[in-house]
Design a protein around this motif. Structure first.
Motif, PDB file in Angstrom:
ATOM      1  N   VAL A   1      19.686  11.643 -24.257  1.00 49.27           N
ATOM      2  CA  VAL A   1      20.054  11.995 -22.881  1.00 49.27           C
ATOM      3  C   VAL A   1      20.615  13.408 -22.904  1.00 49.27           C
ATOM      4  CG1 VAL A   1      21.534  11.477 -20.904  1.00 49.27           C
ATOM      5  CG2 VAL A   1      20.521   9.609 -22.238  1.00 49.27           C
ATOM      6  N   SER A   2      20.116  14.263 -22.031  1.00 51.90           N
ATOM      7  CA  SER A   2      20.575  15.652 -21.983  1.00 51.90           C
ATOM      8  C   SER A   2      20.672  16.127 -20.545  1.00 51.90           C
ATOM      9  CB  SER A   2      19.637  16.567 -22.781  1.00 51.90           C
ATOM     10  OG  SER A   2      18.325  16.516 -22.235  1.00 51.90           O
ATOM     11  N   LEU A   3      21.340  17.225 -20.376  1.00 50.05           N
ATOM     12  CA  LEU A   3      21.528  17.832 -19.054  1.00 50.05           C
ATOM     13  C   LEU A   3      20.387  18.797 -18.787  1.00 50.05           C
ATOM     14  CD1 LEU A   3      23.349  18.372 -16.529  1.00 50.05           C
ATOM     15  CD2 LEU A   3      24.395  20.214 -17.872  1.00 50.05           C
ATOM     16  N   ALA A   4      19.587  18.494 -17.780  1.00 50.83           N
ATOM     17  CA  ALA A   4      18.473  19.367 -17.428  1.00 50.83           C
ATOM     18  C   ALA A   4      18.925  20.495 -16.497  1.00 50.83           C
ATOM     19  CB  ALA A   4      17.359  18.562 -16.768  1.00 50.83           C
ATOM     20  N   GLU A   5      19.823  20.174 -15.577  1.00 50.09           N
ATOM     21  CA  GLU A   5      20.330  21.191 -14.640  1.00 50.09           C
ATOM     22  C   GLU A   5      21.736  20.802 -14.215  1.00 50.09           C
ATOM     23  OE1 GLU A   5      19.261  23.114 -10.263  1.00 50.09           O
ATOM     24  OE2 GLU A   5      17.762  21.929 -11.354  1.00 50.09           O
ATOM     25  N   GLN A   6      22.641  21.720 -14.403  1.00 50.31           N
ATOM     26  CA  GLN A   6      24.048  21.437 -14.074  1.00 50.31           C
ATOM     27  C   GLN A   6      24.325  21.833 -12.635  1.00 50.31           C
ATOM     28  OE1 GLN A   6      26.767  22.856 -17.007  1.00 50.31           O
ATOM     29  NE2 GLN A   6      28.578  22.465 -15.782  1.00 50.31           N
ATOM     30  N   ARG A   7      24.683  20.849 -11.832  1.00 53.33           N
ATOM     31  CA  ARG A   7      25.002  21.112 -10.432  1.00 53.33           C
ATOM     32  C   ARG A   7      26.450  20.760 -10.097  1.00 53.33           C
ATOM     33  NH1 ARG A   7      19.526  18.900  -7.323  1.00 53.33           N
ATOM     34  NH2 ARG A   7      18.092  20.456  -8.246  1.00 53.33           N
ATOM     35  N   THR A   8      27.132  20.130 -11.019  1.00 60.20           N
ATOM     36  CA  THR A   8      28.569  19.891 -10.884  1.00 60.20           C
ATOM     37  C   THR A   8      29.237  20.524 -12.104  1.00 60.20           C
ATOM     38  OG1 THR A   8      28.470  17.770 -12.025  1.00 60.20           O
ATOM     39  CG2 THR A   8      28.176  17.739  -9.642  1.00 60.20           C
ATOM     40  N   SER A   9      30.520  20.307 -12.238  1.00 58.31           N
ATOM     41  CA  SER A   9      31.298  20.934 -13.321  1.00 58.31           C
ATOM     42  C   SER A   9      31.125  22.442 -13.277  1.00 58.31           C
ATOM     43  CB  SER A   9      30.873  20.382 -14.691  1.00 58.31           C
ATOM     44  OG  SER A   9      31.124  18.999 -14.770  1.00 58.31           O
ATOM     45  N   LEU A  10      31.196  22.974 -12.070  1.00 56.63           N
ATOM     46  CA  LEU A  10      31.058  24.419 -11.859  1.00 56.63           C
ATOM     47  C   LEU A  10      32.403  25.015 -11.491  1.00 56.63           C
ATOM     48  CD1 LEU A  10      27.855  24.348  -9.613  1.00 56.63           C
ATOM     49  CD2 LEU A  10      27.948  24.526 -12.106  1.00 56.63           C
ATOM     50  N   TYR A  11      32.558  26.278 -11.746  1.00 56.19           N
ATOM     51  CA  TYR A  11      33.698  27.025 -11.228  1.00 56.19           C
ATOM     52  C   TYR A  11      33.172  28.172 -10.373  1.00 56.19           C
ATOM     53  CZ  TYR A  11      32.773  30.402 -15.008  1.00 56.19           C
ATOM     54  OH  TYR A  11      32.186  31.313 -15.845  1.00 56.19           O
ATOM     55  N   SER A  12      33.993  28.638  -9.459  1.00 55.58           N
ATOM     56  CA  SER A  12      33.579  29.675  -8.504  1.00 55.58           C
ATOM     57  C   SER A  12      34.384  30.946  -8.735  1.00 55.58           C
ATOM     58  CB  SER A  12      33.783  29.196  -7.066  1.00 55.58           C
ATOM     59  OG  SER A  12      33.062  28.003  -6.828  1.00 55.58           O
ATOM     60  N   VAL A  13      33.697  32.074  -8.643  1.00 55.72           N
ATOM     61  CA  VAL A  13      34.344  33.386  -8.704  1.00 55.72           C
ATOM     62  C   VAL A  13      33.984  34.109  -7.410  1.00 55.72           C
ATOM     63  CG1 VAL A  13      34.639  35.541  -9.957  1.00 55.72           C
ATOM     64  CG2 VAL A  13      34.152  33.429 -11.215  1.00 55.72           C
ATOM     65  N   LEU A  14      34.998  34.400  -6.593  1.00 55.90           N
ATOM     66  CA  LEU A  14      34.783  34.955  -5.259  1.00 55.90           C
ATOM     67  C   LEU A  14      35.584  36.234  -5.078  1.00 55.90           C
ATOM     68  CD1 LEU A  14      35.292  31.588  -3.327  1.00 55.90           C
ATOM     69  CD2 LEU A  14      33.124  32.534  -4.147  1.00 55.90           C
ATOM     70  N   GLY A  15      35.345  36.876  -3.946  1.00 55.36           N
ATOM     71  CA  GLY A  15      36.159  38.030  -3.579  1.00 55.36           C
ATOM     72  C   GLY A  15      35.555  39.345  -4.015  1.00 55.36           C
ATOM     73  N   ASP A  16      36.403  40.238  -4.460  1.00 52.74           N
ATOM     74  CA  ASP A  16      36.012  41.610  -4.779  1.00 52.74           C
ATOM     75  C   ASP A  16      35.397  41.686  -6.179  1.00 52.74           C
ATOM     76  OD1 ASP A  16      35.696  44.341  -4.618  1.00 52.74           O
ATOM     77  OD2 ASP A  16      37.764  44.797  -5.183  1.00 52.74           O
ATOM     78  N   VAL A  17      34.241  41.017  -6.333  1.00 58.30           N
ATOM     79  CA  VAL A  17      33.460  41.091  -7.563  1.00 58.30           C
ATOM     80  C   VAL A  17      32.035  41.503  -7.186  1.00 58.30           C
ATOM     81  CG1 VAL A  17      34.818  39.441  -8.893  1.00 58.30           C
ATOM     82  CG2 VAL A  17      32.977  38.611  -7.423  1.00 58.30           C
ATOM     83  N   ARG A  18      31.272  41.942  -8.189  1.00 60.76           N
ATOM     84  CA  ARG A  18      29.942  42.470  -7.902  1.00 60.76           C
ATOM     85  C   ARG A  18      28.902  41.385  -7.670  1.00 60.76           C
ATOM     86  NH1 ARG A  18      32.218  46.198 -11.501  1.00 60.76           N
ATOM     87  NH2 ARG A  18      32.153  48.355 -10.713  1.00 60.76           N
TER      88      ARG A  18
END
Length: 424
Positions: free
Chosen positions: A171-188
């Protein structure tokens, strides 16, 4: 009679001025803020003035500086968990890949002819459904949410071992759609990124988002985790490695610009609002930015800094927090710069955004202003007396009866007659 009338009024006004001076004459003269004695005496709810805001006065001592140093916002102390996630666990929406192997041909998933090389079958990729389950042929519904790949593998094997030939499952992860973190704001390149079990720090996450949009000292970083948010300057991530903690799934990193400023009032060299122009500033540097203290007005033993502190911080500073109801407690820090050691404390005292610095006037300055007020008041009362006296003197001189002195300000004009009339 006229002279007597004006003299009586002048005496009454003088008595009133003296009475005002005894009950706080400085209140009737121009002043830019409270005196040191007013600050020291205040800070409690007064029954005569129930609208007055209660505050606490905290002297700046080595112990005070040590406490404030420990209370400097740090991500390493704000969040208890500093290690990366140990294992990956599936969540709703993640795409799962499943491959089932059998020991020989002719099993449940392979034909007797053995046309499928390797004796394995790959189940079509599927997403963890809204109930947290996946479906495996001949195994039914398998719980996937919150479980690791190895845990799912074990359950599938248990369900198939009575039907398949010595089954093995990957069993393996084909596409990760959870366990994410977000980086927002004044970034490129703001976005959501998969949290790696190997561990990624805050700076790693910002780097994945292309780095900050600007490299200024006004850039701040806020980390939100489980409903709690803590902000620190970007420079603090570089200067103190303990702040650069690992990111966890569902963390939110917000990069933003906020110029840090403080304001200065009272007997300072320049009054106004000033920018830090650095991510870290001491009280000594802040005093220098405002032009120091006014040598002709300032009381160096009465330099105050106004700030709101949390209840826990105030408690550590020795404040009786039970008499305050709000979560933020008004605190006035008092530092004595007449003491040579006060400058060493000012070098260690950390400034914070929106701090207010106020330096009280010296007592002699307030006394001088009050005496000037008294002198002006007495001159105002004395002028009509002088005018009446001069009128009487001139009238006598014109009639030629007696001698007189015409009093002006500041030098009296004396006539040629021998008699002198003096006005008090």
């Amino acid at each position: 009679m006229l002279i007597s009338l004006f003299s009586d009024k002048r005496a009454m006004l003088c008595a009133s001025v003296l009475a005002l001076s005894c009950c706080g004459g400085c209140a009737i003269t121009p002043v830019s803020g409270p005196q040191a004695s007013d600050v020291d005496a205040g800070g409690t709810q007064d029954s005569l003035n129930p609208a007055m805001l209660a505050y606490a006065v905290v002297p700046v001592t080595p112990a005070t500086v040590d406490v404030l140093g420990r209370l400097t916002p740090r991500l390493s102390t704000a969040f208890a968990r500093h290690t990366p996630p140990k294992v990956f666990r599936f969540g709703v929406g993640d795409i799962v890949s499943i491959t089932i192997f059998e020991a020989a041909a002719g099993g449940l998933f392979t034909s007797s002819a053995g046309v499928r090389a390797g004796n394995f079958v790959t189940v079509p990729n599927q997403a963890v459904d809204d109930r947290g389950n996946i479906s495996v042929p001949f195994s039914g519904s398998i719980r996937a949410k919150g479980r690791t790949p190895s845990e799912i593998q074990t359950e599938i094997v248990e369900r198939l071992k009575s039907r398949a030939l010595e089954p093995q499952v990957v069993v393996s992860l084909a596409e990760q759609r959870t366990s994410l973190y977000s980086v927002l704001g004044d970034v490129r390149a703001a976005g959501r990124f998969p949290a790696s079990p190997s561990g990624e720090s805050i700076l790693d996450g910002i780097a994945r988002a292309g780095g900050p949009g600007s490299q200024g000292y006004d850039v701040n970083v806020a980390l939100e985790r489980n409903g709690r948010r803590v902000s620190i300057p970007m420079g603090a991530l570089m200067d103190d490695a303990s702040n650069n903690i690992y990111l966890l799934p569902n963390d939110i990193v917000f990069v933003y610009q906020e110029p840090q400023t403080f304001v200065a009032f009272g007997a300072s060299g320049i009054q106004g609002q000033f920018r830090f122009d650095a991510w870290r500033l001491s009280l000594a540097e802040a005093l220098a930015k405002q032009g120091g203290l006014n040598d002709a007005q300032a009381n160096p033993s009465a330099v105050f800094l106004y700030r709101g502190e949390t209840r826990e911080a105030a408690r550590q500073l020795g404040v009786d927090v039970d008499r305050f109801e709000d979560r933020v407690i008004p605190v006035i820090y008092k530092i004595d710069l007449r003491d040579p050691s006060g400058y060493f404390l000012a070098q260690k005292f950390p400034m914070r955004n929106k701090d207010v610095i106020y330096c009280a006037n010296a007592t002699s300055v307030e006394a001088t202003k009050f005496l000037t007020f008294v002198r002006t008041t007495l001159a105002t009362v004395n002028d009509p007396v002088i005018y009446a006296t001069n009128g009487f003197a001139l009238s006598s001189a014109i009639r030629g009866t007696g001698s007189s002195t015409v009093i002006t300000t500041p030098t009296p004009i004396t006539t040629t007659t021998s008699t002198t009339v003096i006005a008090h």
